[in-house]
Design an enzyme around this catalytic site. Structure first.
Site, PDB file in Angstrom:
ATOM      1  N   GLU A  81     116.194 -16.046 -10.268  1.00  7.53           N
ATOM      2  CA  GLU A  81     116.752 -15.267 -11.368  1.00  7.53           C
ATOM      3  C   GLU A  81     117.865 -15.962 -12.140  1.00  7.53           C
ATOM      4  O   GLU A  81     118.008 -15.740 -13.343  1.00  7.53           O
ATOM      5  CB  GLU A  81     117.277 -13.927 -10.820  1.00  7.53           C
ATOM      6  N   SER A 344     109.989  38.541  30.153  1.00  4.23           N
ATOM      7  CA  SER A 344     111.031  39.228  30.926  1.00  4.23           C
ATOM      8  C   SER A 344     112.455  38.882  30.489  1.00  4.23           C
ATOM      9  O   SER A 344     113.410  39.358  31.100  1.00  4.23           O
ATOM     10  CB  SER A 344     110.873  38.885  32.414  1.00  4.23           C
TER      11      SER A 344
END
Length: 720
Positions: A81, A344
């Site tokens: 770049e 239960s």
């Protein structure tokens, strides 16, 4: 020619625009304003436990410091770049001139933007052009902005900011998201070939695999690594295919908890950090326990589990496992907040309410014997888990041993509506009223969530004080609400901690027993679809659910063998963190030495809510087993039964049972037809109203009842 004109304008107008005073953000401001696409969910110590993505426009990871970015990637980006990055002042005038020359004499158009200029565009999107490209004035602005960056930032800061904000491919923005997605590694670990591939994606994010391969090879040559071009043909396609995959290190310690926290934090945005109450160390231990025990239960057709751990005093959620992960058929389902049949596990609240209302004490005797309860839908006939009956038993032993029929008898004293109201006060979001559940509510016919149920048990641990749970460290805890009687709550906790009282069902040595004080209750729903264990110590409450995502029945798994081992292991770990003891007995709880007459249970010390204490539990003759003349015990007069269309008719029978002093031969007559002799016979069920008579062999009538059988077809009784 157009390119040359633009380049000339850039050169001639630079001085004018350089003095325009454009504001330049500082490096620290840019770094602080960077937002990940994820929300980071942290534990109570600030450790990352989960990432949850909120921004689906871009995938951004964390900001990565330059020293944590591979030197190979830094070099590859510069070669691809901006080769003169270290020497120019923001604008590479040689590249600008070369671009102008190519535009005039070679007819080629190529860019001359430096890394600094690109960063200026990333920081100020007004410098970026639309579909037609940038205008001359935008380019002038970009040059000025780039030079301003060079004046106020260092070169490492510019390169770092650029690598963290530039787009690589598709939705991937920034070096962290790129490295962890395309190459499944941290940015610091990228090698030369991976770095070259990443670098050329900056120029062509959507380039084909062949184009990326060719450009990456040129970059490797510029880096002096030409010999590594050969492997690119295999590496490039693999990397590009990963663009849509989940990135490496996407922490998944508490996915269900994280989603729940976000539901309670609607203002949260991408990049935020939520500081929760979860303890990541405990969370890992709980997950390991779940996995280990579920692997042991594979042969019993068990695949899933959920665990919730709460701090008793502040209501903080310390651990939250919503499923068994890869062992589950539906790992995304949060079973901690899914409705399941309670079994239960509702019995402690039933007994507490009866003790609170002075209808019962822990020493009260309840009859564990066959029970037929006429209801609007027919006859309700509860059964104990082992299908056996014990006879007279104290409430303490009935609750601790989880006997079903005594619990139903207690509910007949209270009524289902009062229990529904109490459960709702405790935070259980029951969808129906008491009439809907009926007496089966005593055995847990209602659907509840593990989270709600665990917090209700925490109210027992806090002597009746209920409080909403807390999941955020930066939020104040909710106020406590008095819901249950402190004395009755303490007594229920003492009953559930009594190892001797559990003997009838669980024996002395089971997963419910701990070497420290703890109270615990198990539960198993109909057809063994849901398996529970919930209990507490002085400081912590733990709830465990075990079952299957799709609701399939487990094979021979009860609460004590399925959920209880996980509960035992987790509660033991917690007790190591912070040992506890039984909560101090409230002043209104009285201790008495009691004796049973007759000696149905051994003499012992027992606790009573003030005003109910006694030292003698005695059964009158009227309470003992019936000893009069023979009469019909089953069925109860007025019973309504319904035929089940799914059961073969020959398998649907009604038991006729006599009790009392049977000194002579008995005969059963149904609709005037003799059905059999003896104290017990079975007859087929046929629709209609049946008159059942119990007679002696000489024809003397001893007792009679009427039973209604509902079905699709009406026939008369026939002894055949």
């Amino acid at each position: 020619m157009r390119q040359a004109i633009k380049a000339g304008l850039l050169l001639s107008g630079l001085a004018l625009w350089a003095s325009s005073g454009q504001a330049t953000p500082s490096y620290e401001d840019v770094r602080q304003s960077f937002r990940s696409s994820d929300v980071q969910v942290l534990d109570r110590q600030g450790q990352l436990i989960q990432r949850v993505r909120l921004d689906f426009h871009q995938r951004r990871g964390d900001w990565v410091a330059l020293e944590q970015i591979s030197p190979a990637l830094q070099l590859a980006v510069l070669m691809s770049e901006d080769r003169r990055f270290e020497s120019h002042g923001g604008v590479d005038w040689l590249s600008v001139g070369s671009a102008a020359w190519d535009g005039v004499f070679a007819g080629r158009s190529r860019g001359a933007s430096t890394i600094t200029m690109q960063l200026a565009g990333l920081l100020d999107h007004t410098l970026l052009g639309g579909r037609g490209g940038r205008s001359v004035w935008q380019k002038l602005d970009q040059v000025v902005a780039a030079q301003s960056l060079e004046d106020t930032w260092t070169k490492p800061q510019i390169l770092e900011a650029y690598l963290n904000q530039v787009a690589f491919r598709g939705e991937l923005v920034g070096v962290d998201a790129m490295a962890r997605t395309l190459f499944q590694k941290q940015a610091a670990a990228l090698d030369a070939r991976e770095s070259a591939i990443a670098a050329v994606l900056l120029r062509g994010p959507n380039a084909s695999a062949l184009t990326v391969e060719r450009r990456a090879c040129l970059t490797l040559q510029a880096m002096g690594r030409a010999q590594q071009c050969q492997a690119l043909s295999h590496l490039v396609p693999v990397a590009l295919r990963r663009a849509g995959q989940a990135p490496l290190g996407q922490t998944q310690l508490a996915p269900h908890f994280a989603r729940w926290v976000l539901e309670q934090s609607p203002q949260t945005e991408a990049g935020d950090r939520l500081h929760t109450t979860l303890d990541s160390r405990l969370q890992r231990q709980v997950q390991a326990s779940v996995r280990r025990h579920l692997l042991d239960l594979r042969t019993a057709r068990v695949q899933d589990a959920a665990v919730v751990v709460l701090d008793n005093h502040q209501g903080q959620v310390l651990a939250y496992v919503g499923s068994s992960g890869d062992l589950s058929e539906a790992a995304q389902v949060d079973h901690a907040r899914s409705l399941r049949q309670a079994g239960s596990t509702l019995k402690p609240f039933l007994y507490e309410l009866a003790i609170e209302k002075r209808l019962l004490t822990a020493a009260s005797l309840l009859q564990d014997s066959p029970l037929n309860l006429p209801t609007g839908n027919g006859l309700y006939i509860p059964q104990n888990y082992d299908k056996q009956f014990i006879g007279w038993v104290s409430a303490r032993n009935a609750l601790a041993s989880s006997l079903n029929i005594p619990a139903v008898r207690v509910l007949t004293l209270l009524g289902p509506a009062s229990l529904v109201e109490r459960l709702r006060e405790l935070g259980l979001n029951l969808r129906q009223d008491g009439d809907f559940y009926g007496y089966s509510l005593a055995l847990g016919s209602a659907d509840v969530t593990l989270l709600e149920l665990t917090n209700a048990y925490r109210a027992l641990a806090n002597l009746g004080q209920a409080q909403a749970v807390n999941v955020r460290m930066d939020q104040s805890m909710a106020a406590f609400r008095p819901v249950m009687d402190p004395g009755a709550s303490w007594i229920v906790g003492d009953m559930l901690s009594d190892r001797q009282a559990r003997v009838l069902t669980f024996g002395l040595d089971s997963a419910l027993s701990t070497p420290f004080w703890s109270a615990v209750k198990t539960g198993t729903s109909k057809d063994m679809r849901d398996n529970w264990a919930l209990g507490w110590t002085e400081h912590y409450t733990v709830g465990v659910w075990v079952g299957n995502s799709a609701g399939q029945s487990m094979q021979d798994v009860s609460g004590v063998s399925g959920a209880a081992p996980i509960w035992h292991e987790v509660i033991s770990v917690l007790n190591q963190y912070r040992p506890g003891r039984q909560t101090v007995r409230p002043e209104q709880v009285q201790l008495r030495q009691i004796v049973f007459v007759p000696a149905l249970e051994p003499s012992r010390e027992e606790f009573f809510v003030e005003g109910t204490q006694t030292d003698r539990i005695q059964l009158n003759d009227a309470n003992l087993a019936y000893a009069g003349p023979a009469r019909i015990q089953e069925p109860v007069d007025g019973t309504i039964l319904a035929l089940d269309p799914d059961i073969p008719p020959q398998n649907q029978q009604l038991r006729l049972l006599a009790q009392g002093q049977i000194n002579e031969a008995l005969e059963w007559w149904v609709q005037g037809v003799k059905a059999g002799g003896g104290a017990q016979v079975r007859i087929p069920l046929v629709p209609g109203t049946l008159r059942i008579e119990l007679k002696t062999e000489q024809g003397r009538l001893m007792d009679q009842v009427s039973v209604q059988i509902r079905g699709a077809q009406m026939t008369s009784f026939n002894k055949d």
